[in-house]
Structures are given as C-alpha cells and as structure tokens.
Write a protein that holds these residues in place. Structure first.
Motif, PDB file in Angstrom:
ATOM      1  N   ASN A 118       0.818  -1.202   0.000  1.00  0.00           N
ATOM      2  CA  ASN A 118       0.000   0.000   0.000  1.00  0.00           C
ATOM      3  C   ASN A 118       0.857   1.260   0.000  1.00  0.00           C
ATOM      4  O   ASN A 118       0.561   2.232  -0.705  1.00  0.00           O
ATOM      5  CB  ASN A 118      -0.935   0.004   1.214  1.00  0.00           C
ATOM      6  N   ILE A 119       1.942   1.250   0.785  1.00  0.00           N
ATOM      7  CA  ILE A 119       2.836   2.407   0.825  1.00  0.00           C
ATOM      8  C   ILE A 119       3.534   2.574  -0.515  1.00  0.00           C
ATOM      9  O   ILE A 119       3.671   3.692  -1.029  1.00  0.00           O
ATOM     10  CB  ILE A 119       3.853   2.255   1.977  1.00  0.00           C
ATOM     11  N   PRO A 132      -2.819   9.839   2.379  1.00  0.00           N
ATOM     12  CA  PRO A 132      -2.214   8.793   3.199  1.00  0.00           C
ATOM     13  C   PRO A 132      -2.328   9.126   4.682  1.00  0.00           C
ATOM     14  O   PRO A 132      -2.497  10.286   5.073  1.00  0.00           O
ATOM     15  CB  PRO A 132      -0.734   8.809   2.750  1.00  0.00           C
ATOM     16  N   GLU A 166       1.716   6.191   6.805  1.00  0.00           N
ATOM     17  CA  GLU A 166       1.996   5.997   5.380  1.00  0.00           C
ATOM     18  C   GLU A 166       2.879   7.113   4.844  1.00  0.00           C
ATOM     19  O   GLU A 166       3.785   6.857   4.032  1.00  0.00           O
ATOM     20  CB  GLU A 166       0.686   5.921   4.597  1.00  0.00           C
TER      21      GLU A 166
END
Length: 375
Positions: free
Chosen positions: A4-5, A27, A31
């Motif tokens: 996801n990052i 984010p 993140e």
C-alpha cells in the motif's frame, strides 16, 4: 516497501512528474513516513516535493514530515547550486589546461527537469577528451597518489564535491561490443564538447551531451548500474525527462540514435526499460522509443523497486571495499541476473578479471621501478 505504501509512493511520484493528473488519496501519517523513506531511498525527495507543493492543504503530509521534507528540499537545491558553480569552475580549468570536456549525467541531466535544482545530485562526471595516459599524467601532476579504473579516475580538485574524469563515458563487458562502443564514443566526442547549455541561476554555461547521445549513453549507464550498483527511480525519472527532450529533437537525430541503440546491442534492454518506464512511472506510449518487453521488463522493474538508488538493498556491502567478501557478494548478485542476461553475466566475469589486470598494469599511481637490463 509494503504494497500500500509503495503504491501511494509511486502515485505521488507519477503525480509529481506529470504522468498522472490525479493526486494520491490522503495517506495516513504512518503511510507518509513510509512514503518519505521510499523517496529518500530512491533519491527523489526533491522531485516529489514538486508534487506535494500542488496538493491541497488537507492532503499534504503532517507538519513534522512536511518540515523534514521541506528542509531536505532546501538542502537539495543548495547542493545543486554548489555543483553548478563547481561544474563551471572545473570546465574552465580543464579548457585552460588544454582539454575538451563535457559534463555527463548529473547537472546536464537536471537541465531536462522543469525545476533543475530539485533533482537530487551526486558527484561531477566530466568526459575529458585526451586518452588515458595524457589525462592520468595531468591528474597525477596535482594528485600523485590517485589511481585509475578502465574508464575514469578521481580528481579531488574540490574539497566539497567529488569529481571523476572519464577517459571514456562507459564500457561493454564483451570486448568486441566494447570496441564498437569506444569507436562510437570517439566519433561523438568533439560534438558533445561543443554542445553548450546554460545553467539555472546565471551560473554560466557548460558543455553537455545532446539528447540523441544521451538516449543511448544514459540507457547504457542504467544497464551498467543494473549489473553493479543497482538502479533507482532517480535514474528512471532522468530518462523520462530525457525522452521528453528527445521527442523535440529533429527526425535525423532521432533516427540515428535509435539505430545506434540497435547497432550497440542495446535493443532488448531498451524494450525492457520502456516497459519499466510505462508500468512504474506511467510514461505515455508516445514517448517510448521501443516496443515494451514484458518478461525482462518485469524483472528489471522488480529490481528497481527492491534495490533503490545505488542498490542499497541488493545485498552488496560496499563498506567491505574491494575485498574478497565484496566480490563474492557481487558474483552472487550477478548470478541472480544471469537467467535474463546470460551473455552479460559470462562476459562480466571476463571483464572483472581483465580490469583487475588492467588496473595492476596501468591504474596504480606508483608503478614498480623497471628492472635493470642484464649485461
């Protein structure tokens, strides 16, 4: 990087360079910390700062990360101003001492960026036309202890900037391919030394390669990094902005450069690189100079995202110097690449041995005294 990052980091990078018009979704603070680390690892903090400047206030990083990012960006801009000044000083010195020269990569590549001062800089690589022996005699007059590699020597003329003088911009491991490459470089040297460009901020002008030359040379440089230090996203961003400049070159220059890529045996890697640029950076098909190759391209993309700038995560410990452990790690790393590039792996072993013999004969500053002839 966690998936996801990584996705959000790449989205921010594409937004920052203009290949995506959609800003990343907001984010979380955790993140953002991961995105900052990824941008730092790939040496694109300054580039991503351009995207952050365009984000709405509510979508920007939390204040501690925003301040850290802003300070890093100011430091990058300050460093670029220093390198620009040093490039002018170095080129003026080399010209005064009788050498035609041009600056490779670095400050020249930055001129293709919308904001050249935000490209994260390294050292200065100057291509000096004069041959290995003449250039090394020149280096050792001021720095007697300096040695040489096949293609360059360190020239510590500045205390705050590292300088490498290149006898040749690069090399091929295969000796026959290298002979063709060196002949190509020789045919281009005078034209590149005469191609002047103005630096930002009125620092002056330096000679830099043309877009047609760089499309070949910087591709080869990425290829060489893949087999030695690793490839980071900064090098891919460099190539994206180069492709934008190359798109404006005249048709004869474009045709010649694409033909040179084929003649020098780089077409297959060119196709892999185009796949990486398209999938990772979102570069539009209209800028690509070869049909993307998925299989090899996916492998290179994975290497780029895993290794980071200068291969920080490719299991080669550069703190070991040129020790046996270092060469063992490098051999294992290259073996990992052999399935996709078997010829380069095999010839790379040959070149490693050949270069060690070359350095022993030509590279050391202090040569062994000649034996007295027998009577």
């Amino acid at each position: 990087m966690e998936g996801n990052i990584q996705d959000k980091f790449l989205h921010l990078l594409r937004f920052s360079i203009g290949t995506s018009a959609t800003p990343p979704t907001c984010p979380t603070p955790q993140e953002w910390a991961g995105i900052y680390s990824a941008a730092e690892r790939h040496a694109v903090l300054g580039v991503c700062a351009c995207g952050i400047d365009r984000l709405p206030q509510e979508a920007r990083p939390p204040r501690p990360i925003a301040m850290k990012w802003a300070m890093a960006t100011v430091a990058i801009e300050r460093r670029n101003k220093l390198l620009n000044a040093r490039c002018v000083q170095l080129c003026d010195k080399l010209h005064a001492d009788g050498f035609a020269t041009c600056v490779l990569k670095g400050q020249g590549a930055a001129l293709n960026y919308p904001d050249p001062l935000r490209r994260q800089s390294g050292d200065i690589d100057a291509w000096v036309d004069g041959g290995h022996r003449r250039v090394m005699e020149y280096v050792r007059r001021s720095f007697p202890a300096e040695g040489a590699f096949y293609h360059h020597a360190h020239f510590p003329v500045f205390s705050d900037v590292s300088v490498e003088l290149h006898f040749t911009p690069s090399w091929m491991s295969n000796p026959l391919a290298d002979r063709r490459l060196q002949a190509w470089f020789s045919s281009k040297a005078k034209a590149m030394a005469a191609h002047m460009a103005s630096l930002p901020g009125g620092e002056g002008s330096i000679a830099v390669p043309t877009a047609g030359f760089n499309v070949v040379y910087m591709m080869l440089h990425i290829y060489r990094h893949l087999f030695s230090e690793g490839v980071g996203l900064r090098q891919l961003v460099d190539y994206y902005y180069l492709l934008k400049a190359f798109a404006d070159a005249d048709e004869s220059e474009r045709t010649a450069a694409i033909g040179d890529i084929r003649c020098l045996g780089l077409h297959r890697f060119a196709r892999a690189l185009m796949f990486v640029l398209g999938t990772v950076l979102g570069v539009p098909d209209g800028l690509l100079i070869a049909p993307p190759l998925r299989g090899s391209g996916s492998f290179v993309a994975d290497e780029v995202l895993r290794a980071g700038n200068f291969g920080r995560d490719n299991a080669i410990d550069r703190s070991q110097g040129r020790s046996l452990k270092y060469f063992r790690q490098k051999l294992l790393y290259r073996l990992h690449l052999a399935a996709h590039y078997p010829s380069e792996f095999c010839w790379g072993l040959y070149f490693t041995v050949w270069q060690k013999l070359w350095i022993k004969r030509y590279g050391y500053a202090e040569q062994k005294p000649a034996k007295s002839p027998k009577c």
